[in-house]
Enzyme design. Structure first.
Site, PDB file in Angstrom:
ATOM      1  N   CYS A 187       0.834  -1.289   0.038  1.00 24.75           N
ATOM      2  CA  CYS A 187       0.091  -0.073  -0.079  1.00 24.75           C
ATOM      3  C   CYS A 187       1.131   1.349   0.103  1.00 24.75           C
ATOM      4  O   CYS A 187       0.523   2.159  -0.789  1.00 24.75           O
ATOM      5  CB  CYS A 187      -0.849   0.032   1.202  1.00 24.75           C
ATOM      6  SG  CYS A 187      -0.214   0.158   2.861  1.00 24.75           S
ATOM      7  N   HIS A 224      -2.719   0.982   7.016  1.00 26.32           N
ATOM      8  CA  HIS A 224      -3.275   1.091   5.568  1.00 26.32           C
ATOM      9  C   HIS A 224      -3.468   2.473   4.902  1.00 26.32           C
ATOM     10  O   HIS A 224      -3.938   3.218   5.787  1.00 26.32           O
ATOM     11  CB  HIS A 224      -4.347  -0.056   5.126  1.00 26.32           C
ATOM     12  CG  HIS A 224      -4.823  -0.261   3.915  1.00 26.32           C
ATOM     13  ND1 HIS A 224      -3.994  -0.859   3.168  1.00 26.32           N
ATOM     14  CD2 HIS A 224      -5.772   0.279   2.955  1.00 26.32           C
ATOM     15  CE1 HIS A 224      -4.296  -1.051   1.948  1.00 26.32           C
ATOM     16  NE2 HIS A 224      -5.525  -0.232   1.758  1.00 26.32           N
ATOM     17  N   HIS A 283      -6.152   1.399  -4.282  1.00 29.00           N
ATOM     18  CA  HIS A 283      -5.016   0.873  -3.297  1.00 29.00           C
ATOM     19  C   HIS A 283      -4.592  -0.279  -3.746  1.00 29.00           C
ATOM     20  O   HIS A 283      -5.026  -1.017  -4.468  1.00 29.00           O
ATOM     21  CB  HIS A 283      -5.673   1.077  -1.952  1.00 29.00           C
ATOM     22  CG  HIS A 283      -6.684  -0.003  -1.862  1.00 29.00           C
ATOM     23  ND1 HIS A 283      -7.020  -0.686  -0.574  1.00 29.00           N
ATOM     24  CD2 HIS A 283      -7.481  -0.511  -2.645  1.00 29.00           C
ATOM     25  CE1 HIS A 283      -7.870  -1.484  -0.591  1.00 29.00           C
ATOM     26  NE2 HIS A 283      -8.326  -1.551  -1.850  1.00 29.00           N
TER      27      HIS A 283
END
Length: 320
Positions: A234, A282, A294
């Protein structure tokens, strides 16, 4: 106020979002242009709001200062009046300057006159000091009233700006909902398999450009610790996308969290970083209409999804 008037001369909840044409359905280009215009209006109002908040703090400080000055002056006036009363009482008890009887009865007329003259001078000075303090109180009262009036005026303006900004944000939501209707349908509605979606990114700044770069990496696999070009995690995707527009970011969500300016969910614009979970483990790149691109987890690929699927912590604007 001129800015606000301009913002709402053409934009109200009751007017069409796009000028009427032969085709009742606005094109994606028109919707994108409208969304960009609305976002610019929001930013202008936001800065005006920030400026007025500074003025409010100044007005409140002035009101507090005037209140303290008034309290001090009132206390001093009371003290001066008490001293003047004591002096007058003492003068009366001693016969005062104008007492002919006291003068005839004294054994030392010169000393009496000296004392009386001194007493008179003290009375005059006390009287002037009382008058000065009274004038200071009047000045403090005027300052306090002016500061309170200014505070009330600025608070009213802040409320007006905030209301108008809220109304524009609703317009943005409506425009972006139309703009991303097909994107949402393809990206979120198709749960059977990941698909590459062509999403319209609003804006010409580096943040919007970074979002466009991130979208080019759709369907590439998530790999822990990877930063491209064939796979990403990420924060690696975020770092890679911003490198493409000349901005260096660390490959770590904790540092990316502090790499720009915090923005609220309602202020998010394409290219802003969106963070999830209390430990910030995240991150994604916002593209508009509540959607982000993402790299999610092992076994998945880079794709577009809604930001509602995870506990949202906050947004960070790295570049406009």
């Amino acid at each position: 106020m001129a800015v606000i008037g301009l913002a709402f001369a053409t934009l109200t909840l009751g007017t069409p979002l796009v000028a009427a044409t032969a085709d009742p359905e606005p094109s994606l280009k028109q919707l994108a242009e409208q969304a960009e215009k609305l976002h610019n209006e929001i930013e202008t109002l936001a800065e005006q709001y920030n400026g007025e908040r500074v003025k409010l703090k100044q007005a409140q400080r002035a009101a507090d200062s005037a209140e303290k000055t008034l309290a001090t002056s009132e206390s001093e006036l009371e003290s001066r009046r008490a001293k003047a009363a004591l002096l007058a009482q003492s003068s009366y008890m001693s016969g005062g300057l104008n007492s002919g009887l006291a003068l005839t009865q004294t054994t030392d007329p010169d000393a009496f006159l000296d004392q009386a003259t001194t007493t008179y001078a003290l009375q005059q000075r006390q009287s002037e000091e009382v008058a000065q303090v009274a004038r200071a109180i009047e000045s403090a009262e005027r300052a306090q009233a002016g500061a309170k009036a200014r505070t009330s005026e600025v608070k009213k303006l802040l409320t007006e700006i905030d209301t108008k900004r809220t109304r524009i944000e609703r317009l943005v939501a409506r425009v972006e909902s139309d703009l991303f209707k097909e994107v949402r349908s393809q990206a979120v509605g198709n749960r059977g398999a990941r698909v590459k979606v062509d999403a319209p990114i609003v804006g010409a700044g580096k943040g919007a450009e970074a979002a466009r770069w991130a979208l080019t990496q759709q369907l590439k696999p998530y790999v822990w610790g990877a930063e491209g070009p064939n796979s990403f995690d990420c924060s690696g995707l975020v770092m890679w996308a911003y490198q493409k527009v000349g901005i260096s970011l660390p490959h770590y969500t904790g540092d990316q969290w502090t790499a720009g300016t915090r923005v609220s969910r309602s202020q998010l614009r394409p290219g802003d970083l969106v963070f999830f979970y209390s430990d910030l483990h995240h991150v994604g790149i916002y593209i508009g209409a509540g959607l982000m691109v993402h790299a999610p987890r092992t076994g998945d690929v880079i794709h577009i999804t809604t930001i509602d699927n995870r506990p949202f912590v906050g947004g960070v604007r790295v570049a406009g």
